[in-house]
Each structure stands twice: as structure tokens, then as C-alpha cells.
Motif scaffolding. Structure first.
Motif, mmCIF file in Angstrom:
data_model
loop_
_atom_site.group_PDB
_atom_site.id
_atom_site.type_symbol
_atom_site.label_atom_id
_atom_site.label_comp_id
_atom_site.label_asym_id
_atom_site.label_seq_id
_atom_site.Cartn_x
_atom_site.Cartn_y
_atom_site.Cartn_z
ATOM 1 N N PRO A 73 0.797 -1.236 0.000
ATOM 2 C CA PRO A 73 0.000 0.000 0.000
ATOM 3 C C PRO A 73 0.828 1.284 0.000
ATOM 4 C CG PRO A 73 -0.116 -1.110 2.134
ATOM 5 C CD PRO A 73 0.545 -2.057 1.193
ATOM 6 N N ASP A 74 2.091 1.211 0.385
ATOM 7 C CA ASP A 74 2.932 2.405 0.393
ATOM 8 C C ASP A 74 3.574 2.672 -0.959
ATOM 9 O OD1 ASP A 74 4.092 1.596 3.732
ATOM 10 O OD2 ASP A 74 2.405 2.839 3.089
ATOM 11 N N TRP A 75 3.271 1.798 -1.922
ATOM 12 C CA TRP A 75 3.908 1.917 -3.230
ATOM 13 C C TRP A 75 2.867 1.941 -4.343
ATOM 14 C CZ3 TRP A 75 8.964 2.873 -4.140
ATOM 15 C CH2 TRP A 75 9.851 2.707 -3.060
ATOM 16 N N VAL A 184 -12.467 -4.944 8.969
ATOM 17 C CA VAL A 184 -11.160 -4.843 8.323
ATOM 18 C C VAL A 184 -11.283 -5.329 6.888
ATOM 19 C CG1 VAL A 184 -9.870 -5.070 10.475
ATOM 20 C CG2 VAL A 184 -10.461 -7.122 9.192
ATOM 21 N N HIS A 185 -10.401 -4.844 6.036
ATOM 22 C CA HIS A 185 -10.443 -5.151 4.603
ATOM 23 C C HIS A 185 -9.138 -5.830 4.200
ATOM 24 C CE1 HIS A 185 -10.543 -4.300 0.212
ATOM 25 N NE2 HIS A 185 -11.855 -4.363 0.392
ATOM 26 N N ILE A 257 -10.012 4.099 14.670
ATOM 27 C CA ILE A 257 -9.420 2.784 14.430
ATOM 28 C C ILE A 257 -7.965 2.966 14.030
ATOM 29 C CG2 ILE A 257 -9.439 0.770 12.916
ATOM 30 C CD1 ILE A 257 -12.461 1.019 12.767
ATOM 31 N N VAL A 258 -7.083 2.221 14.666
ATOM 32 C CA VAL A 258 -5.660 2.250 14.344
ATOM 33 C C VAL A 258 -5.279 0.862 13.846
ATOM 34 C CG1 VAL A 258 -3.326 2.703 15.171
ATOM 35 C CG2 VAL A 258 -5.260 3.991 16.122
ATOM 36 N N ARG A 259 -5.202 0.711 12.530
ATOM 37 C CA ARG A 259 -4.951 -0.602 11.924
ATOM 38 C C ARG A 259 -3.505 -1.013 12.117
ATOM 39 N NH1 ARG A 259 -3.125 -1.675 6.817
ATOM 40 N NH2 ARG A 259 -3.512 0.478 6.161
ATOM 41 N N ASP A 266 -5.487 -4.012 4.266
ATOM 42 C CA ASP A 266 -5.174 -2.711 3.691
ATOM 43 C C ASP A 266 -6.136 -1.607 4.128
ATOM 44 O OD1 ASP A 266 -7.451 -3.285 2.257
ATOM 45 O OD2 ASP A 266 -6.446 -3.540 0.342
ATOM 46 N N ASP A 267 -7.120 -1.944 4.981
ATOM 47 C CA ASP A 267 -8.050 -0.909 5.437
ATOM 48 C C ASP A 267 -8.805 -1.413 6.658
ATOM 49 O OD1 ASP A 267 -9.425 1.458 5.560
ATOM 50 O OD2 ASP A 267 -10.569 1.176 3.712
ATOM 51 N N ALA A 268 -9.327 -0.503 7.425
ATOM 52 C CA ALA A 268 -10.193 -0.815 8.563
ATOM 53 C C ALA A 268 -11.001 0.445 8.851
ATOM 54 C CB ALA A 268 -9.380 -1.226 9.790
ATOM 55 N N ARG A 269 -12.316 0.285 9.064
ATOM 56 C CA ARG A 269 -13.146 1.478 9.295
ATOM 57 C C ARG A 269 -14.475 1.103 9.955
ATOM 58 N NH1 ARG A 269 -14.482 3.167 3.084
ATOM 59 N NH2 ARG A 269 -12.263 2.736 2.875
ATOM 60 N N TRP A 270 -15.170 2.119 10.426
ATOM 61 C CA TRP A 270 -16.499 1.965 10.987
ATOM 62 C C TRP A 270 -17.552 2.038 9.883
ATOM 63 C CZ3 TRP A 270 -17.055 0.362 15.785
ATOM 64 C CH2 TRP A 270 -16.115 0.684 16.751
#
Length: 299
Positions: A73-75, A184-185, A257-259, A266-270
Motif C-alpha cells: 500500500p505504500d507503493w 477490516v479489509h 481505528i488504528v490498523r 489494507d483498510d479498517a473502518r467503521w
């Protein structure tokens, strides 16, 4: 096989040249492949290997690039060097779409790493290994299972060792009293539930609080058991293992949320309850989430 390694080198050279020149016409790219074979490997007659590999990379490039960006994900894809990104496209193409009797997953990964070491920069081998390794793990490490079958093919299901995991449907209310669920994703495009391994001898309540805190940074309180999933995985040392995941409905503050830095996420959210209907879930997760939503709506 040596001729396959040479064939992959030629394919990489073709993909590199066409990517560098911005060439998008498939017919032209195949002509470049034929020219490269004639110029650099005139004795190579394995067009039945090279041409399908080039064609598969071209046809699935969009999907391959999305997987690369999710695994790294950083690239962003345009920030990865031309050599590295085409090695990754080749390696993923073989890992995901090749006949595994002809190209075992570990061969696809090792060949890509060798190409990266030969043609890439100082860190290319490690980078390619990290990206393909993350995808390989998310696939369930195919190939390890084949080795395990040879060693443990006669072990009945009831005698397989069991690993305990815990997971949670994490719910919270915002200031307006609206119920949200934390999901989470993963890098394969599915929303799923936070989960992880219990430590040896760890009590369920303590363990699940640690697991959720480690993965998404939330402090939780357990409310109700939701059910258990079970699947068989393979370990190179232990052989076949029954993995049992016990899920709870848990509650937390409606906090940020702190993944974790897990390579598989690659993701996490409400999400509001009404918004989860259209999400892409794994089939075995749907009953757990459905039960949790029904419980929440009754309260």
C-alpha cells in the motif's frame, strides 16, 4: 528448468520495453516478444510458455496492479520501478493463474525473486519477495498443503491438531446513538472481522481483548458468543491443522481505528448497520455478521 528461466527473462525484457515505450497494442507487443526471442534466445522454441505468459499479463494487468497496490500500500504502481512492477506482474500471473502442476506456487515466487536480483536494484529481491509472499499467505500457502498431504495424508480429521483463534464483531454507538460496526479489509477485496491467535493457555476474554487491541487499536468488552468457524490449514512443520475461530459480539467506544501493519490487511473502518449490506464478505463470515446485526437491532 533452465530454458524456462531463460524464457521468463525474455518475457521480462519484452514487458519492460513495452511498458517503457507506453506500447499498448497486444499484437505489437507479441511482435516484440518474437523479435526478442530471435535476437537474444534463438534456440528458444518454447513459445507455448512465453506467449501465454505475456498475453495473460496483458489481459489481467489491471487486476494484477490492484493486487500489487493492496499488497504494497505504500507503493503506488507508478512509483514502483518498471523492472520491479513487471516482475511482480509476471510472478502474480503465474502464482494466481498458471496450472500449478506445471508451475508450482513456490517456483513462481522463487523465479520472480531471481529475476529481481538479476535485473533489479539492490532491494528489488526483498521487495518482490515481500509482495508475492504476502499474496501467497493470503492464498493459504498453496503447495505447502501438497507437501503436507504426502506426510499426513492418512491422518483423519478428528486427529488433526487444533489451533484456537478468536474474533469479534466490534460494535459502538456514536454521539447520535447510531450503531456502527468495525470491519477490516483484506488485499483480496473482502471486508471481514478482526481476528487472531490466542496465546497458549490464554483465557478467552483476555485473549480477545488483546487480539482486537493489537489489530485495530480498540478497547473492547465482550457481550455474547456468536458462533464458531472451522477450517483446515497446512503447516510445513505440523502438517494439517484444524483452525477454530470463536467469534463474539463485542463493544467498544466509538474511537479512531488504528490498523496494524499486517501485510494481509489494507483498510479498517467503521460502518453504519445500513451500509454493510452492499459490502463484499466471505461466505462463512456472513452468518456471524447477520447474527450480530439481529442481536443489535433487538436491543
Amino acid at each position: 528448468m533452465a530454458h524456462r528461466h531463460l524464457a521468463r527473462s525474455i518475457v521480462l525484457q519484452t514487458l519492460f520495453e513495452c511498458d517503457f515505450r507506453g506500447m499498448e497494442d497486444d499484437a505489437q507487443i507479441l511482435e516484440v516478444l518474437k523479435r526478442d526471442i530471435a535476437e537474444f534466445a534463438p534456440g528458444l522454441a518454447d513459445m507455448q510458455f512465453t506467449q501465454p505468459l505475456v498475453e495473460n499479463v496483458l489481459q489481467k494487468k489491471g487486476d494484477l496492479d490492484k493486487i500489487i497496490e493492496k499488497a504494497a500500500p505504500d507503493w503506488p504502481i507508478d512509483k514502483i520501478s518498471i523492472i520491479d512492477r513487471n516482475i511482480l506482474r509476471m510472478g502474480l500471473s503465474e502464482l494466481l493463474f498458471s496450472d500449478r502442476t506445471q508451475v508450482p506456487p513456490k517456483v513462481a515466487i522463487n523465479e520472480a525473486i531471481e529475476l529481481a536480483k538479476t535485473f533489479g536494484g539492490e532491494t528489488s529481491g526483498r521487495f518482490v519477495n515481500g509482495v508475492l509472499g504476502a499474496v501467497y499467505k493470503e492464498l493459504g500457502e498453496p503447495g505447502k498443503e501438497e507437501v503436507t498431504k504426502k506426510k499426513n495424508k492418512d491422518i483423519p480429521f478428528e486427529e488433526m491438531p487444533i489451533e484456537r483463534l478468536g474474533g469479534g464483531v466490534v460494535c459502538a454507538k456514536n454521539d447520535a446513538g447510531e450503531i456502527h460496526i468495525a470491519l477490516v479489509h483484506d488485499i483480496f477485496g473482502h471486508w471481514t472481522l478482526s481476528k487472531g491467535h490466542y496465546l497458549e493457555g490464554e483465557e478467552e476474554v483476555v485473549g480477545l481483548k488483546r487480539i482486537i487491541k493489537d489489530e485495530i487499536g480498540l478497547d473492547i468488552e465482550l457481550k455474547e458468543k456468536l458462533g464458531q468457524n472451522e477450517y483446515v490449514a497446512s503447516d510445513p512443520e505440523k502438517g494439517k491443522i484444524r483452525k477454530q475461530v470463536l467469534y463474539y459480539l463485542v463493544e467498544s467506544p466509538f474511537a479512531e481505528i488504528v490498523r496494524s501493519a499486517s501485510g494481509g490487511l489494507d483498510d479498517a473502518r467503521w460502518f453504519k448497520l445500513a451500509d454493510i449490506v452492499e459490502l463484499n464478505f466471505y461466505n462463512d463470515i456472513l452468518p456471524i455478521i447477520t447474527k450480530a446485526v439481529n442481536l443489535l437491532l433487538k436491543k
